[in-house]
Motif scaffolding. Structure first.
Motif, PDB file in Angstrom:
ATOM      1  N   VAL A  54      26.987 -89.005 -12.361  1.00 32.99           N
ATOM      2  CA  VAL A  54      27.119 -90.272 -13.217  1.00 32.99           C
ATOM      3  C   VAL A  54      27.720 -91.396 -12.463  1.00 32.99           C
ATOM      4  CG1 VAL A  54      28.147 -91.211 -15.289  1.00 32.99           C
ATOM      5  CG2 VAL A  54      27.669 -88.893 -15.192  1.00 32.99           C
ATOM      6  N   ASN A  55      28.769 -91.327 -11.673  1.00 36.75           N
ATOM      7  CA  ASN A  55      29.418 -92.689 -11.160  1.00 36.75           C
ATOM      8  C   ASN A  55      28.889 -92.914  -9.763  1.00 36.75           C
ATOM      9  OD1 ASN A  55      31.298 -93.193 -13.485  1.00 36.75           O
ATOM     10  ND2 ASN A  55      32.554 -91.387 -12.726  1.00 36.75           N
ATOM     11  N   LEU A  62      23.767 -92.314 -15.832  1.00 35.24           N
ATOM     12  CA  LEU A  62      23.211 -92.614 -17.175  1.00 35.24           C
ATOM     13  C   LEU A  62      22.404 -93.739 -17.437  1.00 35.24           C
ATOM     14  CD1 LEU A  62      26.634 -91.833 -18.924  1.00 35.24           C
ATOM     15  CD2 LEU A  62      24.741 -90.382 -18.888  1.00 35.24           C
ATOM     16  N   GLU A  84      33.170 -86.358 -14.726  1.00 37.21           N
ATOM     17  CA  GLU A  84      33.378 -87.006 -16.134  1.00 37.21           C
ATOM     18  C   GLU A  84      33.168 -85.898 -17.160  1.00 37.21           C
ATOM     19  OE1 GLU A  84      34.233 -89.925 -17.135  1.00 37.21           O
ATOM     20  OE2 GLU A  84      33.956 -90.886 -15.057  1.00 37.21           O
ATOM     21  N   CYS A  86      34.093 -87.286 -20.509  1.00 41.59           N
ATOM     22  CA  CYS A  86      34.325 -88.028 -21.630  1.00 41.59           C
ATOM     23  C   CYS A  86      33.324 -87.671 -22.720  1.00 41.59           C
ATOM     24  CB  CYS A  86      34.225 -89.478 -21.207  1.00 41.59           C
ATOM     25  SG  CYS A  86      34.300 -90.764 -22.572  1.00 41.59           S
ATOM     26  N   MET A  89      30.598 -90.458 -22.901  1.00 44.68           N
ATOM     27  CA  MET A  89      29.627 -90.413 -21.827  1.00 44.68           C
ATOM     28  C   MET A  89      28.435 -89.240 -22.169  1.00 44.68           C
ATOM     29  SD  MET A  89      31.304 -91.189 -18.440  1.00 44.68           S
ATOM     30  CE  MET A  89      31.431 -92.725 -17.936  1.00 44.68           C
ATOM     31  N   ARG A  92      26.248 -90.506 -24.919  1.00 46.68           N
ATOM     32  CA  ARG A  92      25.070 -91.500 -24.250  1.00 46.68           C
ATOM     33  C   ARG A  92      24.002 -90.760 -23.469  1.00 46.68           C
ATOM     34  NH1 ARG A  92      26.503 -95.840 -19.608  1.00 46.68           N
ATOM     35  NH2 ARG A  92      24.497 -96.413 -19.262  1.00 46.68           N
TER      36      ARG A  92
END
Length: 121
Positions: A54-55, A62, A84, A86, A89, A92
């Motif tokens: 993701v990051n 995403l 992650e 969350c 997230m 999403r």
């Protein structure tokens, strides 16, 4: 020939995941961020699955998933492999068509059945 695209800005994670998949006799393509991953999806029509962090810099996973659906009209299944957890997230990701959310560290033997099922579907 079916391939799996592994997208992660960490060379260690990217190489570990790719190495495990290759040991399972799977073809692997790698990308170092979402922008590179999107380009790989556009160039390689034989990609059957994306495993993505993701990051990442330049483009997060995403955003890459969203753009793969909206700009490339791609239906390739995407699994997020990330630290992650969350709920926002994950929501999403689900809205972008993400099929799975795996929290790092990567446990290849624990998910290889699901990976093979997605690649052969």
């Amino acid at each position: 020939m079916s391939a799996i695209l592994v997208v992660d800005d960490s060379a260690t994670v990217r190489d570990d995941v790719a190495s495990f998949l290759r040991q399972q006799n799977l073809t692997v393509i790698t990308a170092n961020d979402g922008r590179d991953g999107l380009q790989q999806l556009q160039r390689n029509t034989h990609i059957k699955l994306v495993i993505c962090d993701v990051n990442m810099p330049h483009m997060d996973g995403l955003t890459m998933a969203e753009k793969s659906r909206s700009e490339l009209q791609s239906k390739v299944p995407i699994i997020m492999l990330t630290t992650e957890s969350c709920p926002k997230m994950k929501e999403r990701g689900k809205a972008a068509g993400v099929k799975g959310w795996i929290v790092k560290p990567f446990n290849g033997p624990g998910i290889i059945g699901a990976i093979q099922k997605l690649v052969t579907a």
